[in-house]
Design a protein around this motif. Structure first.
Motif, PDB file in Angstrom:
ATOM      1  N   THR A   1      33.568  29.027  44.025  1.00 16.14           N
ATOM      2  CA  THR A   1      34.342  28.755  42.811  1.00 16.14           C
ATOM      3  C   THR A   1      35.002  30.026  42.289  1.00 16.14           C
ATOM      4  O   THR A   1      36.203  30.046  42.004  1.00 16.14           O
ATOM      5  CB  THR A   1      33.433  28.139  41.724  1.00 16.14           C
ATOM      6  N   VAL A   2      34.229  31.089  42.170  1.00 22.85           N
ATOM      7  CA  VAL A   2      34.770  32.356  41.674  1.00 22.85           C
ATOM      8  C   VAL A   2      35.741  32.943  42.699  1.00 22.85           C
ATOM      9  O   VAL A   2      36.786  33.490  42.334  1.00 22.85           O
ATOM     10  CB  VAL A   2      33.634  33.342  41.331  1.00 22.85           C
ATOM     11  N   GLY A   3      35.421  32.804  43.977  1.00 24.79           N
ATOM     12  CA  GLY A   3      36.313  33.306  45.018  1.00 24.79           C
ATOM     13  C   GLY A   3      37.685  32.655  44.973  1.00 24.79           C
ATOM     14  O   GLY A   3      38.701  33.330  45.159  1.00 24.79           O
ATOM     15  N   ALA A   4      37.734  31.356  44.723  1.00 21.91           N
ATOM     16  CA  ALA A   4      39.025  30.659  44.614  1.00 21.91           C
ATOM     17  C   ALA A   4      39.822  31.179  43.419  1.00 21.91           C
ATOM     18  O   ALA A   4      41.043  31.359  43.504  1.00 21.91           O
ATOM     19  CB  ALA A   4      38.794  29.152  44.504  1.00 21.91           C
ATOM     20  N   TYR A   5      39.140  31.417  42.300  1.00 19.03           N
ATOM     21  CA  TYR A   5      39.789  31.980  41.109  1.00 19.03           C
ATOM     22  C   TYR A   5      40.335  33.374  41.426  1.00 19.03           C
ATOM     23  O   TYR A   5      41.492  33.683  41.123  1.00 19.03           O
ATOM     24  CB  TYR A   5      38.772  32.019  39.967  1.00 19.03           C
ATOM     25  N   ASN A   6      39.511  34.208  42.062  1.00 15.89           N
ATOM     26  CA  ASN A   6      39.950  35.551  42.430  1.00 15.89           C
ATOM     27  C   ASN A   6      41.152  35.489  43.372  1.00 15.89           C
ATOM     28  O   ASN A   6      42.117  36.239  43.211  1.00 15.89           O
ATOM     29  CB  ASN A   6      38.815  36.323  43.113  1.00 15.89           C
ATOM     30  N   ASP A   7      41.095  34.593  44.359  1.00 19.69           N
ATOM     31  CA  ASP A   7      42.183  34.463  45.314  1.00 19.69           C
ATOM     32  C   ASP A   7      43.491  34.071  44.632  1.00 19.69           C
ATOM     33  O   ASP A   7      44.555  34.573  44.981  1.00 19.69           O
ATOM     34  CB  ASP A   7      41.809  33.438  46.394  1.00 19.69           C
ATOM     35  N   GLU A   8      43.392  33.191  43.643  1.00 23.87           N
ATOM     36  CA  GLU A   8      44.588  32.791  42.897  1.00 23.87           C
ATOM     37  C   GLU A   8      45.224  34.001  42.207  1.00 23.87           C
ATOM     38  O   GLU A   8      46.444  34.174  42.236  1.00 23.87           O
ATOM     39  CB  GLU A   8      44.206  31.716  41.878  1.00 23.87           C
ATOM     40  N   MET A   9      44.395  34.847  41.614  1.00 22.14           N
ATOM     41  CA  MET A   9      44.932  36.036  40.935  1.00 22.14           C
ATOM     42  C   MET A   9      45.461  37.060  41.935  1.00 22.14           C
ATOM     43  O   MET A   9      46.471  37.711  41.679  1.00 22.14           O
ATOM     44  CB  MET A   9      43.860  36.651  40.034  1.00 22.14           C
ATOM     45  N   ILE A  10      44.797  37.180  43.086  1.00 19.98           N
ATOM     46  CA  ILE A  10      45.278  38.091  44.125  1.00 19.98           C
ATOM     47  C   ILE A  10      46.644  37.634  44.623  1.00 19.98           C
ATOM     48  O   ILE A  10      47.583  38.430  44.737  1.00 19.98           O
ATOM     49  CB  ILE A  10      44.265  38.184  45.286  1.00 19.98           C
ATOM     50  N   ARG A  11      46.771  36.330  44.918  1.00 13.48           N
ATOM     51  CA  ARG A  11      48.056  35.800  45.401  1.00 13.48           C
ATOM     52  C   ARG A  11      49.151  35.955  44.361  1.00 13.48           C
ATOM     53  O   ARG A  11      50.313  36.158  44.709  1.00 13.48           O
ATOM     54  CB  ARG A  11      47.912  34.341  45.824  1.00 13.48           C
ATOM     55  N   ALA A  12      48.805  35.903  43.073  1.00 17.52           N
ATOM     56  CA  ALA A  12      49.786  36.073  42.002  1.00 17.52           C
ATOM     57  C   ALA A  12      50.118  37.551  41.768  1.00 17.52           C
ATOM     58  O   ALA A  12      51.062  37.863  41.047  1.00 17.52           O
ATOM     59  CB  ALA A  12      49.264  35.456  40.707  1.00 17.52           C
ATOM     60  N   GLY A  13      49.343  38.444  42.383  1.00 19.21           N
ATOM     61  CA  GLY A  13      49.602  39.877  42.248  1.00 19.21           C
ATOM     62  C   GLY A  13      49.168  40.475  40.919  1.00 19.21           C
ATOM     63  O   GLY A  13      49.665  41.538  40.543  1.00 19.21           O
TER      64      GLY A  13
END
Length: 139
Positions: free
Chosen positions: A28-40
């Protein structure tokens, strides 16, 4: 602008998190982190160890009093943080609203991270810090 999202929880919320499957929480947290990483926008993200492993230095007296955790009589504990690079406070708020750390007893505080450029540039300590930041690639 940099903003820090500070995750806090009361004792009941922290205890409830201990009942969540660790792999589920990581997903769950990894998906949230990935979303922010992809958004830069993600610059840093860290969780904190169990408060029982912490130490408090209380400057209410001289000399300061050092107390090992767990902390006494807290209403909320600081459990982790994100540092985001976003265009505005409102954008930081929008990212905080997407956080998977939700429910009764959870809060996210949002604070702007000041920059060295906001301090008096003729101050010798600011100049020394600027030089250090430049030498370590932070500026």
């Amino acid at each position: 602008m940099k903003y820090m999202l500070i995750f806090r929880a009361n004792d009941e919320a922290m205890a409830g998190m201990m009942n969540v499957d660790f792999n589920e929480m990581l997903s769950t947290v990894g998906a949230y982190n990935d979303e922010m990483i992809r958004a830069g926008v993600l610059l840093a993200a860290e969780g904190l160890d169990d408060p029982a492993e912490g130490v408090v230095v209380d400057f209410s007296s001289e000399p300061p009093v050092i107390t090992d955790g767990p902390y006494g009589e807290t209403k909320e504990l600081f459990g982790g943080f994100y540092i985001l690079n976003v265009a505005s406070k409102q954008e930081a708020v929008e990212w905080a609203k997407r956080s998977p750390m939700t429910g009764a007893g959870f809060k996210t505080e949002i604070r702007r991270v000041t920059t060295i450029d906001e301090f008096p540039q003729d101050n010798e300590w600011v100049q020394k810090e600027r030089k250090w930041r430049e030498s370590t690639g932070q500026l």
